[in-house]
Design a protein around this motif. Sequence first.
Motif, PDB file in Angstrom:
ATOM      1  N   GLN A   1       0.840  -1.186   0.000  1.00 57.18           N
ATOM      2  CA  GLN A   1       0.000   0.000   0.000  1.00 57.18           C
ATOM      3  C   GLN A   1       0.886   1.250   0.000  1.00 57.18           C
ATOM      4  OE1 GLN A   1      -3.346   0.121  -0.169  1.00 57.18           O
ATOM      5  NE2 GLN A   1      -3.275  -2.106  -0.451  1.00 57.18           N
ATOM      6  N   PRO A   2       0.481   2.305  -0.697  1.00 60.77           N
ATOM      7  CA  PRO A   2       1.278   3.532  -0.704  1.00 60.77           C
ATOM      8  C   PRO A   2       1.224   4.222   0.667  1.00 60.77           C
ATOM      9  CG  PRO A   2      -0.791   3.863  -1.875  1.00 60.77           C
ATOM     10  CD  PRO A   2      -0.710   2.407  -1.536  1.00 60.77           C
ATOM     11  N   VAL A   3       2.308   4.897   0.981  1.00 62.67           N
ATOM     12  CA  VAL A   3       2.381   5.609   2.258  1.00 62.67           C
ATOM     13  C   VAL A   3       1.540   6.879   2.194  1.00 62.67           C
ATOM     14  CG1 VAL A   3       3.938   6.743   3.871  1.00 62.67           C
ATOM     15  CG2 VAL A   3       4.664   4.680   2.689  1.00 62.67           C
ATOM     16  N   LEU A   4       1.616   7.595   1.098  1.00 69.13           N
ATOM     17  CA  LEU A   4       0.822   8.805   0.886  1.00 69.13           C
ATOM     18  C   LEU A   4      -0.091   8.595  -0.309  1.00 69.13           C
ATOM     19  CD1 LEU A   4       3.626  11.492   1.285  1.00 69.13           C
ATOM     20  CD2 LEU A   4       1.902  10.850   2.961  1.00 69.13           C
ATOM     21  N   ARG A   5      -1.268   9.190  -0.217  1.00 66.67           N
ATOM     22  CA  ARG A   5      -2.219   9.053  -1.312  1.00 66.67           C
ATOM     23  C   ARG A   5      -2.890  10.403  -1.517  1.00 66.67           C
ATOM     24  NH1 ARG A   5      -7.841   6.286  -1.162  1.00 66.67           N
ATOM     25  NH2 ARG A   5      -7.521   6.746   1.020  1.00 66.67           N
ATOM     26  N   VAL A   6      -2.941  10.869  -2.749  1.00 64.44           N
ATOM     27  CA  VAL A   6      -3.599  12.131  -3.084  1.00 64.44           C
ATOM     28  C   VAL A   6      -5.088  11.840  -3.238  1.00 64.44           C
ATOM     29  CG1 VAL A   6      -3.762  14.007  -4.742  1.00 64.44           C
ATOM     30  CG2 VAL A   6      -1.540  12.995  -4.218  1.00 64.44           C
ATOM     31  N   VAL A   7      -5.901  12.490  -2.407  1.00 60.34           N
ATOM     32  CA  VAL A   7      -7.332  12.242  -2.411  1.00 60.34           C
ATOM     33  C   VAL A   7      -8.059  13.275  -3.263  1.00 60.34           C
ATOM     34  CG1 VAL A   7      -9.382  12.066  -0.939  1.00 60.34           C
ATOM     35  CG2 VAL A   7      -7.195  11.219  -0.122  1.00 60.34           C
ATOM     36  N   LYS A   8      -7.552  14.511  -3.235  1.00 55.02           N
ATOM     37  CA  LYS A   8      -8.243  15.582  -3.938  1.00 55.02           C
ATOM     38  C   LYS A   8      -7.203  16.478  -4.609  1.00 55.02           C
ATOM     39  CE  LYS A   8     -11.647  19.176  -3.049  1.00 55.02           C
ATOM     40  NZ  LYS A   8     -12.407  19.851  -2.007  1.00 55.02           N
ATOM     41  N   GLY A   9      -7.478  16.903  -5.815  1.00 55.62           N
ATOM     42  CA  GLY A   9      -6.576  17.810  -6.516  1.00 55.62           C
ATOM     43  C   GLY A   9      -5.593  17.065  -7.402  1.00 55.62           C
ATOM     44  N   ASP A  10      -4.747  17.840  -8.058  1.00 59.14           N
ATOM     45  CA  ASP A  10      -3.751  17.283  -8.960  1.00 59.14           C
ATOM     46  C   ASP A  10      -2.422  17.981  -8.681  1.00 59.14           C
ATOM     47  OD1 ASP A  10      -2.637  15.808 -10.984  1.00 59.14           O
ATOM     48  OD2 ASP A  10      -3.222  17.239 -12.554  1.00 59.14           O
ATOM     49  N   PRO A  11      -1.677  17.503  -7.668  1.00 55.29           N
ATOM     50  CA  PRO A  11      -0.427  18.185  -7.321  1.00 55.29           C
ATOM     51  C   PRO A  11       0.656  17.953  -8.367  1.00 55.29           C
ATOM     52  CG  PRO A  11      -0.680  16.215  -6.024  1.00 55.29           C
ATOM     53  CD  PRO A  11      -1.936  16.370  -6.806  1.00 55.29           C
TER      54      PRO A  11
ATOM     55  N   LEU B   1       4.451  17.360  -4.571  1.00 53.04           N
ATOM     56  CA  LEU B   1       4.558  16.050  -3.929  1.00 53.04           C
ATOM     57  C   LEU B   1       5.923  15.864  -3.269  1.00 53.04           C
ATOM     58  CD1 LEU B   1       2.811  13.573  -6.399  1.00 53.04           C
ATOM     59  CD2 LEU B   1       2.087  14.241  -4.107  1.00 53.04           C
ATOM     60  N   ALA B   2       6.966  16.339  -3.926  1.00 56.77           N
ATOM     61  CA  ALA B   2       8.310  16.245  -3.350  1.00 56.77           C
ATOM     62  C   ALA B   2       8.398  17.070  -2.068  1.00 56.77           C
ATOM     63  CB  ALA B   2       9.349  16.714  -4.352  1.00 56.77           C
ATOM     64  N   ALA B   3       7.775  18.245  -2.063  1.00 58.87           N
ATOM     65  CA  ALA B   3       7.779  19.080  -0.856  1.00 58.87           C
ATOM     66  C   ALA B   3       7.022  18.387   0.270  1.00 58.87           C
ATOM     67  CB  ALA B   3       7.160  20.441  -1.163  1.00 58.87           C
ATOM     68  N   LEU B   4       5.899  17.767  -0.046  1.00 58.65           N
ATOM     69  CA  LEU B   4       5.124  17.052   0.962  1.00 58.65           C
ATOM     70  C   LEU B   4       5.915  15.876   1.537  1.00 58.65           C
ATOM     71  CD1 LEU B   4       2.464  16.530   2.454  1.00 58.65           C
ATOM     72  CD2 LEU B   4       1.782  15.124   0.504  1.00 58.65           C
ATOM     73  N   VAL B   5       6.558  15.131   0.676  1.00 59.03           N
ATOM     74  CA  VAL B   5       7.363  13.996   1.137  1.00 59.03           C
ATOM     75  C   VAL B   5       8.513  14.489   2.014  1.00 59.03           C
ATOM     76  CG1 VAL B   5       8.925  12.160   0.371  1.00 59.03           C
ATOM     77  CG2 VAL B   5       6.721  12.484  -0.757  1.00 59.03           C
ATOM     78  N   ALA B   6       9.130  15.604   1.654  1.00 62.52           N
ATOM     79  CA  ALA B   6      10.231  16.151   2.455  1.00 62.52           C
ATOM     80  C   ALA B   6       9.745  16.565   3.844  1.00 62.52           C
ATOM     81  CB  ALA B   6      10.863  17.330   1.734  1.00 62.52           C
ATOM     82  N   VAL B   7       8.580  17.187   3.917  1.00 58.98           N
ATOM     83  CA  VAL B   7       8.038  17.620   5.209  1.00 58.98           C
ATOM     84  C   VAL B   7       7.701  16.413   6.078  1.00 58.98           C
ATOM     85  CG1 VAL B   7       6.052  18.749   6.296  1.00 58.98           C
ATOM     86  CG2 VAL B   7       7.219  19.844   4.386  1.00 58.98           C
ATOM     87  N   VAL B   8       7.065  15.407   5.488  1.00 62.10           N
ATOM     88  CA  VAL B   8       6.707  14.216   6.257  1.00 62.10           C
ATOM     89  C   VAL B   8       7.968  13.487   6.724  1.00 62.10           C
ATOM     90  CG1 VAL B   8       5.601  11.945   6.093  1.00 62.10           C
ATOM     91  CG2 VAL B   8       4.456  13.960   5.178  1.00 62.10           C
TER      92      VAL B   8
END
Length: 82
Positions: free
Chosen positions: A13-23, A28-35
């Motif tokens: 299963q993926p660790v992060l999943r985009v539910v809404k929008g089209d990043p 996505l790289a910024a989100l992964v860096a923050v997490v």
Amino acid sequence: MSGDDQDAATSAQPVLRVVKGDPTPEELAALVAVVAARNAAAAHAAAAAARPRPRSEWGHPVRAHRTPHRVGPDAWRRSAWA
């Protein structure tokens, strides 16, 4: 890779999943860096809490057992030899 390893890698299963929008890929790289930074900080805090802290000598109970000050001539000199 064997067949079992491939199945395990594709069925994970993926660790992060985009539910809404089209990043964008940059978002996505910024989100992964923050997490990742947040997880690293939590791991560091847990490791720091597990390390024993050095005991302060200021409040050590042995300090309460000092000899009393002596009164008299040359008391200041004799106090060093307690």
